[in-house]
Design a protein around this motif. Structure first.
Motif, PDB file in Angstrom:
ATOM      1  N   UNK A 118       0.794  -1.220   0.000  1.00 21.08           N
ATOM      2  CA  UNK A 118       0.000   0.000   0.000  1.00 21.08           C
ATOM      3  C   UNK A 118       0.837   1.286   0.000  1.00 21.08           C
ATOM      4  N   UNK A 119       1.954   1.372   0.728  1.00 15.33           N
ATOM      5  CA  UNK A 119       2.733   2.613   0.617  1.00 15.33           C
ATOM      6  C   UNK A 119       3.244   2.862  -0.803  1.00 15.33           C
ATOM      7  N   UNK A 120       3.590   1.803  -1.495  1.00 15.69           N
ATOM      8  CA  UNK A 120       4.069   1.942  -2.867  1.00 15.69           C
ATOM      9  C   UNK A 120       2.960   2.465  -3.779  1.00 15.69           C
ATOM     10  N   UNK A 121       1.744   1.979  -3.573  1.00 16.76           N
ATOM     11  CA  UNK A 121       0.603   2.436  -4.369  1.00 16.76           C
ATOM     12  C   UNK A 121       0.299   3.893  -4.051  1.00 16.76           C
ATOM     13  N   UNK A 122       0.288   4.238  -2.751  1.00 13.11           N
ATOM     14  CA  UNK A 122      -0.009   5.610  -2.353  1.00 13.11           C
ATOM     15  C   UNK A 122       1.052   6.584  -2.854  1.00 13.11           C
ATOM     16  N   UNK A 123       2.300   6.153  -2.927  1.00 13.09           N
ATOM     17  CA  UNK A 123       3.359   7.014  -3.451  1.00 13.09           C
ATOM     18  C   UNK A 123       3.119   7.339  -4.922  1.00 13.09           C
TER      19      UNK A 123
END
Length: 292
Positions: A118-123
Motif C-alpha cells: 500500500x505505501x508503494x501504491x499511495x506514493x
C-alpha cells in the motif's frame, strides 16, 4: 475490469444504501494467487471486510489478482509492482468516478503483502486519503520465508522438514547476494518466484516508503501470528511511524493472521477451520475511516 491489456482483472464494487457521498476503501489481498475475497480454504477474509464495511456506510472495491485471474499470461519478468499497482490505481480511479463516493476520502486497505504494497501504491497516487495496513509484513520476504519455514518445521520435526529449511536457507541467501541477476533460474529461488520478482522486492523498502508519505495510516497487527509478527515486522513500522500523530498502531492480541480470534499456539490447522474477521476489527477500521 481494472487496468488495461491482458492482465486487467475483474472486481466487485459494493456501495452502502443511500445517496452518500461515502468514504471508500480499496481492499488489497496478500501474497499469492488470491481472488477478490482472499479465499483460503473455507475462509474469505476480504469478503468479511467488504460486507462488514459496506453495512457500516463505507464503499468498498475489491478485485481478483492477476496471479489468480491470468496465471498463464504472466510475463517472465512479472514483479510485485506489476502485481499490485495497475489494478489498485485503476480501482482508485473508478471509485473517484462514482457519485456515491467522496472523491477526497478514498483509502487503501491491504492485508499481509497487500499491506506491504500500500505505501508503494499511495506514493504513485498522492490523492489517496489514507492507508489501513493489516498484518503488513516489513521484514524482507526471503528472510521471513526462512523464519516461517523454521516455525513450521518445529511443529513437525524430522529429516524432511530439516531439508526443506536448508533448501530455503540456500535460496534466500541467493536472493540477498550480489549474484542475483535477472536470468537467475526461479528454481534456485524461494517460493518459485522469478529473479525479476525478487530483485523488485529487494529494491523496495515499505517502511521507508511509508515514512515518506504524509497521509494518515491505521496499522493493525494480530498477536497470534507466526507469518507476520510483532517482533519481526510490526516493530519496524513502530520505529519509523509511531511518533507521528496521523499514524495509529494497535495490536489485537487474540487474533491470528486473518484477524480471526483464537487461543493457544498458532498453527496452520486453524486456517482450515471456518471463521470470520472479528467485528471489533471491522468496527475499528470503520471508525477510523469515517473519522478522517
Amino acid at each position: 475490469m481494472l487496468g488495461t491489456g491482458p492482465l486487467a482483472v475483474p472486481g466487485t464494487l459494493s456501495l452502502p444504501v443511500g445517496p452518500g457521498p461515502w468514504p471508500a476503501v480499496v481492499l488489497i489481498s496478500g501474497g499469492g494467487a488470491f481472488d477478490r475475497d482472499e479465499s483460503s480454504g473455507p475462509n474469505k477474509p476480504l469478503k468479511d471486510l467488504a460486507w462488514g464495511l459496506v453495512t457500516r456506510q463505507v464503499a468498498v472495491l475489491r478485485f481478483d489478482k492477476a496471479t489468480f485471474a491470468h496465471p498463464n499470461r504472466l510475463p517472465q519478468d512479472f514483479t510485485m509492482a506489476d502485481e499490485y499497482l495497475p489494478p489498485a490505481l485503476a480501482a482508485v480511479r473508478l471509485l473517484r468516478q462514482q457519485p456515491e463516493v467522496a472523491p477526497d476520502r478514498i483509502h487503501l486497505l491491504g492485508h499481509s503483502m497487500g499491506g506491504k504494497a500500500t505505501p508503494r501504491i499511495a506514493a504513485a497516487d498522492p490523492s489517496i486519503a489514507g492507508l489501513v495496513l493489516l498484518a503488513a509484513d516489513a521484514q524482507p520476504m526471503h528472510e521471513a520465508a526462512v523464519r516461517v519455514a523454521r516455525h513450521l518445521a518445529a511443529l513437525t520435526p524430522g529429516p524432511d522438514a530439516e531439508e526443506t529449511v536448508a533448501a530455503l536457507v540456500r535460496q534466500a541467501a541467493l536472493v540477498a547476494s550480489p549474484g542475483l541477476a535477472p536470468d537467475t533460474p526461479s528454481k534456485l529461488l524461494p517460493l518459485g518466484f522469478s529473479a525479476s520478482y525478487w530483485l523488485d522486492l529487494r529494491a523496495y523498502d515499505p517502511v521507508a516508503t511509508a515514512a515518506g508519505l504524509t497521509c494518515p495510516m491505521l496499522i493493525l497487527q494480530d498477536g497470534r501470528n507466526y507469518q507476520v509478527t510483532v517482533t519481526d515486522d510490526l516493530v519496524r513500522w513502530q520505529n519509523a511511524l509511531a511518533h507521528r500523530p496521523e499514524v495509529t498502531i494497535r495490536i489485537h492480541q487474540d487474533a491470528n493472521h486473518l484477524f480471526f480470534s483464537g487461543s493457544g499456539h498458532p498453527t496452520p490447522a486453524e486456517y482450515a477451520r471456518s471463521g470470520h474477521v472479528e467485528p471489533t476489527v471491522v468496527d475499528e477500521i470503520r471508525a477510523w475511516l469515517t473519522r478522517r
